[in-house]
Design a protein around this motif. Structure first.
Motif, PDB file in Angstrom:
ATOM      1  N   HIS A 195      -7.174  -5.786  -0.765  1.00 57.31           N
ATOM      2  CA  HIS A 195      -8.152  -5.746  -1.858  1.00 57.31           C
ATOM      3  C   HIS A 195      -7.891  -4.476  -2.669  1.00 57.31           C
ATOM      4  N   ASP A 196      -7.070  -4.632  -3.721  1.00 51.38           N
ATOM      5  CA  ASP A 196      -6.689  -3.450  -4.499  1.00 51.38           C
ATOM      6  C   ASP A 196      -6.083  -3.898  -5.820  1.00 51.38           C
ATOM      7  N   ASP A 197      -5.964  -2.952  -6.716  1.00 48.71           N
ATOM      8  CA  ASP A 197      -5.213  -3.167  -7.954  1.00 48.71           C
ATOM      9  C   ASP A 197      -3.738  -3.233  -7.579  1.00 48.71           C
ATOM     10  N   ILE A 198      -3.060  -4.269  -8.027  1.00 46.62           N
ATOM     11  CA  ILE A 198      -1.664  -4.459  -7.616  1.00 46.62           C
ATOM     12  C   ILE A 198      -0.763  -3.303  -8.053  1.00 46.62           C
ATOM     13  N   GLN A 199      -1.186  -2.555  -9.062  1.00 41.34           N
ATOM     14  CA  GLN A 199      -0.401  -1.398  -9.494  1.00 41.34           C
ATOM     15  C   GLN A 199      -0.299  -0.342  -8.396  1.00 41.34           C
TER      16      GLN A 199
END
Length: 323
Positions: free
Chosen positions: A37-41
């Motif tokens: 669960h995170d920003d893919i960046q």
């Protein structure tokens, strides 16, 4: 897409998702999946050892400062993040999907850039338009499916089924569930529409009231006030079941499809549960790749890796369309 790969025999190693409800849904149904669960960046893919990378990125426009864009020039878009995952992981095959409109984005420059960037990593890249209705899904839903293979790996797209299934087939014995409702005023208007019909079947004065200014426009309006018939596939589901421009009314009752009906039309199994508000559940289902379409493509990917002798010998070409 992950469900389709699972049904084809693949094991999921990692999923990256930013939406908290989507993450909760994935974790609820598959506790053993590694859902980031995170920003893919913020995700580093270097060192991962997997055979297949998949993704669905929005149809974002690129800034065309020069005559030809490279990988770095797509930075800031989610396509860049998908391409970065492919570049860092170096899978044997990658698979991506997008809406058909991406082929026309920026007069064809977007698709050309995508193909050139992905090909620059040393992959044979192609795309084709697949309609979910041809793969066991009771829905007319066209999607562009990108496939990239390392040199020497053969792939062929799944062959269409000859007998598409209908809405009646898909919703047989569907479980009861929550669903959106129409206003009393909208119910009065849509009562005039028969199964398979749309706003044109309303009395002229009702048409004017329902359509408003759109009554006097031309073209592209048959999705408005649309009631689906039992003996036909559904039109493409959106993220909200009661949108005026893309109405999808139940064949018999004057209401939108329920959450479980939405899920059946997208070919999700009844055992798959959705987490979040009612609108979030509709959004998750409407944004998904139809499971049976994903399964059909994933089976061909599996065949390419495990049973390459069964893949027809077809020439691989860089497919770029100009518009």
């Amino acid at each position: 897409m992950a469900l389709g790969l699972e049904k084809a025999g693949f094991e999921t190693k990692m999923l990256v998702e930013y939406d908290k409800d989507c993450v909760a849904t994935l974790r609820k149904n598959r506790p053993k999946w590694d859902v980031i669960h995170d920003d893919i960046q913020q995700v580093d893919f270097k060192g991962m050892n997997v055979d297949v990378v998949t993704g669905g990125f929005p149809c974002q426009a690129f800034s065309h400062a020069g005559n030809k864009l490279g990988f770095e020039d797509t930075r800031g878009t989610l396509f860049y993040e998908f391409a970065r995952a492919v570049k860092e992981i170096r899978p044997k095959i990658f698979l991506a999907e997008n809406v058909e409109a991406i082929l026309r984005n920026q007069d064809g420059k977007t698709i050309q850039t995508i193909m050139e960037v992905l090909s620059s990593f040393g992959y044979d890249v192609r795309y084709d338009i697949l309609n979910a209705v041809n793969y066991g899904v009771a829905q007319k839903r066209k999607r562009v499916i990108f496939i990239g293979t390392k040199k020497g790996i053969k792939f062929q797209y799944p062959k269409p089924n000859k007998n598409p299934i209908t809405l009646g087939d898909a919703l047989k014995n569907v479980p009861e569930s929550i669903g959106q409702k129409y206003s009393d005023e909208k119910i009065k208007l849509l009562k005039h529409v028969p199964p398979g019909g749309s706003w044109v079947n309303m009395p002229i004065e009702v048409q004017k009231k329902y359509m408003g200014k759109s009554f006097y426009s031309t073209g592209g309006r048959r999705g408005m006030g649309r009631r689906i018939a039992w003996d036909e596939p559904c039109l493409t589901l959106t993220c909200s079941p009661g949108q005026k421009m893309t109405e999808r009314c139940h064949p018999e009752e004057v209401r939108p499809f329920t959450v479980r009906e939405y899920a059946r039309i997208q070919s999700f199994p009844d055992s798959w549960k959705f987490v979040g508000s009612l609108s979030s559940q509709y959004k998750q289902i409407g944004n998904a790749v139809p499971v049976k379409l994903a399964t059909a493509v994933a089976k061909e990917v599996y065949k390419s890796l495990v049973h390459p002798e069964l893949v027809a010998k077809i020439p691989v070409q860089l497919k770029i369309k100009n518009f």
